[in-house]
Scaffold this motif. Sequence first.
Motif, PDB file in Angstrom:
ATOM      1  N   GLU A 238      33.029 -29.008   2.888  1.00 37.00           N
ATOM      2  CA  GLU A 238      33.613 -29.029   4.220  1.00 37.00           C
ATOM      3  C   GLU A 238      34.115 -27.618   4.528  1.00 37.00           C
ATOM      4  O   GLU A 238      34.598 -26.916   3.623  1.00 37.00           O
ATOM      5  N   PRO A 239      34.026 -27.176   5.776  1.00 38.28           N
ATOM      6  CA  PRO A 239      34.422 -25.805   6.122  1.00 38.28           C
ATOM      7  C   PRO A 239      35.837 -25.425   5.664  1.00 38.28           C
ATOM      8  O   PRO A 239      36.035 -24.336   5.135  1.00 38.28           O
ATOM      9  N   ASP A 240      36.808 -26.321   5.860  1.00 36.31           N
ATOM     10  CA  ASP A 240      38.183 -26.014   5.446  1.00 36.31           C
ATOM     11  C   ASP A 240      38.284 -25.779   3.941  1.00 36.31           C
ATOM     12  O   ASP A 240      38.954 -24.861   3.487  1.00 36.31           O
ATOM     13  N   GLU A 241      37.597 -26.629   3.174  1.00 36.87           N
ATOM     14  CA  GLU A 241      37.624 -26.512   1.714  1.00 36.87           C
ATOM     15  C   GLU A 241      36.925 -25.228   1.257  1.00 36.87           C
ATOM     16  O   GLU A 241      37.417 -24.508   0.385  1.00 36.87           O
ATOM     17  N   ALA A 242      35.773 -24.939   1.855  1.00 36.72           N
ATOM     18  CA  ALA A 242      35.037 -23.719   1.512  1.00 36.72           C
ATOM     19  C   ALA A 242      35.862 -22.481   1.852  1.00 36.72           C
ATOM     20  O   ALA A 242      35.923 -21.530   1.073  1.00 36.72           O
ATOM     21  N   ALA A 243      36.528 -22.509   3.011  1.00 36.47           N
ATOM     22  CA  ALA A 243      37.350 -21.370   3.430  1.00 36.47           C
ATOM     23  C   ALA A 243      38.489 -21.131   2.443  1.00 36.47           C
ATOM     24  O   ALA A 243      38.740 -19.987   2.044  1.00 36.47           O
TER      25      ALA A 243
END
Length: 146
Positions: A13-18
């Motif tokens: 997920e974008p938040d986790e990757a960020a």
Amino acid sequence: MDLQRIEKILKKEPDEAAEELLKEVEKAYGEIPYILDFMKQSPELLVTKILYDNAIFREFKRLDLKTIELISIGVSAALRCEHCLKMHIRVARRLGVTKEEIFDAILIAGSLSNAAVLAEGTRAIDSEKLKDECEVCGIPEEREEG
């Protein structure tokens, strides 16, 4: 970062990757640059920026980290980006770059910036013919008043 690692990050997920990438940035720099912290609000953009920057700054081995930071200091100084300049100075100091080496990078940036101003200005002068200038010798012709 190898392609398999990038693929794993992009599947998150974008938040986790960020968050994962920001931890790596902090590990590399000793802090999270302001713009990356600000970009947390747009994780899709943040992830792609970090991956792109990482490919340029960290992945190739032709330049060592000190040289990369000295270049970053010079460019930041030339562009007059105070925040970038101060951050790259801090990172350089953590890497053991001396105050004198940092100053040399700034002097080089200043010299090139000065040369760029002079080159642009003198080319503009040469490219613009004055209306009343003699085409042969370049001496301004006298106007008849009337």
